[in-house]
Design a protein around this motif. Sequence first.
Motif, PDB file in Angstrom:
ATOM      1  N   TYR A 145     -11.681  10.033   3.898  1.00 21.65           N
ATOM      2  CA  TYR A 145     -11.569   9.338   2.618  1.00 21.65           C
ATOM      3  C   TYR A 145     -12.911   8.722   2.270  1.00 21.65           C
ATOM      4  O   TYR A 145     -13.837   8.697   3.093  1.00 21.65           O
ATOM      5  CB  TYR A 145     -10.460   8.275   2.643  1.00 21.65           C
ATOM      6  N   GLU A 146     -13.021   8.264   1.040  1.00 22.26           N
ATOM      7  CA  GLU A 146     -14.267   7.704   0.539  1.00 22.26           C
ATOM      8  C   GLU A 146     -14.161   6.201   0.367  1.00 22.26           C
ATOM      9  O   GLU A 146     -13.107   5.670  -0.005  1.00 22.26           O
ATOM     10  CB  GLU A 146     -14.625   8.316  -0.823  1.00 22.26           C
ATOM     11  N   VAL A 147     -15.285   5.533   0.598  1.00 23.78           N
ATOM     12  CA  VAL A 147     -15.462   4.141   0.196  1.00 23.78           C
ATOM     13  C   VAL A 147     -16.519   4.141  -0.897  1.00 23.78           C
ATOM     14  O   VAL A 147     -17.681   4.482  -0.648  1.00 23.78           O
ATOM     15  CB  VAL A 147     -15.908   3.261   1.379  1.00 23.78           C
ATOM     16  N   ARG A 148     -16.120   3.823  -2.103  1.00 24.38           N
ATOM     17  CA  ARG A 148     -17.037   3.793  -3.237  1.00 24.38           C
ATOM     18  C   ARG A 148     -17.477   2.363  -3.468  1.00 24.38           C
ATOM     19  O   ARG A 148     -16.660   1.433  -3.458  1.00 24.38           O
ATOM     20  CB  ARG A 148     -16.355   4.355  -4.487  1.00 24.38           C
ATOM     21  N   VAL A 149     -18.765   2.188  -3.677  1.00 22.92           N
ATOM     22  CA  VAL A 149     -19.338   0.850  -3.838  1.00 22.92           C
ATOM     23  C   VAL A 149     -20.130   0.828  -5.142  1.00 22.92           C
ATOM     24  O   VAL A 149     -21.165   1.501  -5.260  1.00 22.92           O
ATOM     25  CB  VAL A 149     -20.266   0.485  -2.660  1.00 22.92           C
ATOM     26  N   ALA A 150     -19.656   0.059  -6.121  1.00 24.70           N
ATOM     27  CA  ALA A 150     -20.380  -0.023  -7.389  1.00 24.70           C
ATOM     28  C   ALA A 150     -19.739  -1.086  -8.268  1.00 24.70           C
ATOM     29  O   ALA A 150     -18.514  -1.284  -8.232  1.00 24.70           O
ATOM     30  CB  ALA A 150     -20.374   1.320  -8.127  1.00 24.70           C
ATOM     31  N   PRO A 151     -20.545  -1.777  -9.073  1.00 26.20           N
ATOM     32  CA  PRO A 151     -19.972  -2.708 -10.051  1.00 26.20           C
ATOM     33  C   PRO A 151     -19.198  -1.944 -11.118  1.00 26.20           C
ATOM     34  O   PRO A 151     -19.608  -0.867 -11.547  1.00 26.20           O
ATOM     35  CB  PRO A 151     -21.204  -3.405 -10.645  1.00 26.20           C
TER      36      PRO A 151
END
Length: 366
Positions: free
Chosen positions: A13-19
């Motif tokens: 799975y993915e961990v997405r990091v962004a405002p």
Amino acid sequence: MPVVPVDLAGRPYEVRVAPGLLADVGNQCAPLLRKAIVPVVTDANVQAAWGERIDASLRAAGFQPHWKVLPAGEATKSWPYLADVVDWLLALEIERKDHVLALGGGVIGDLVGFAASMLKRGCRFIQLPTTLLAQVDSSVGGKTAINTRAGKNLVGAFHQPALVLADPLALETLPRRELGAGYAEVVKYGLLGDGAFFAWCENHGPALMDGDQALREQAIAASVAAKARIVAEDEFETTGLRALLNLGHTFGHALEAETGFSDRLLHGEGVALGMVLAARYSARRGLIDPAEAERVAAHLRAVGLRTELHELGLTADGAGLVAHMLHDKKMDSGTLPFILLRDIGEAYLARDVALEDVAAFLDEQL
């Protein structure tokens, strides 16, 4: 947008990091959501800050959010609320391939993840962490649990999320004390395996705490990448590698238990003080220079975290604190391994620690 893969065999799975990820949650989650009804579990504080935006985003993407709003605080991570959430999901007729959204900090993520692990022998869930501690630590890796009278996180399961959306903008509504508690987990990754990252924390930690969004995004992505590497190699904590993520936790959990798992000591605050104690105990055993142990304390103190045991005003002595450790889930045949330091950036699992010596050490710190 930084995207950190968590590479688990058959279940990546993915961990997405962004405002802006939370405001776009409907589109971000849409490929995983198979039915119109979407259950969202949160707490009252997070619902007040983010509920309208999450609800609007899901509805704009064609979904019908159903909300379960729980009280904020560590006491929610308990049997009664676990049963409440499970019964609510069953009433919604949630199926095994459906996804439950966990919107909140570590308490909500742990509780919802554990509920999802049990529901019909396992349904799916998505982590929407809103605290720094949850974004860098508890939302990644699949450890879910509740607390019991015997101790913290003693009843739970390994159950991986299907997706994690870490939005640094969520931290803008976070009290500084909660932010500091999460920052302790950022520092942990430097201490246990990356001395250069610890030095980065020393240089940038105060600005991160003061609101620098670029630094926050960088710290979240780096922390998640470090944890993802460890989880991919030792998902179920069988080789000892993942155990290194417990740096500071054995001491910290004992302090949390002694303070009643209350607002007297937040989990991350306990971890911060626990890491200082682990460093000082390592120095006491001749593993690291005492100056290096005080370097750890100095940095955590510089960002406003407590680093002295006597500051907690505890009535227990060292033996009393060690008694809490006997309930630690890492106990094995009467032996409790400790995570100690050979250097900043080099933690290891010590299996030769006498609890009597730990008690004497703690008495010296009180």
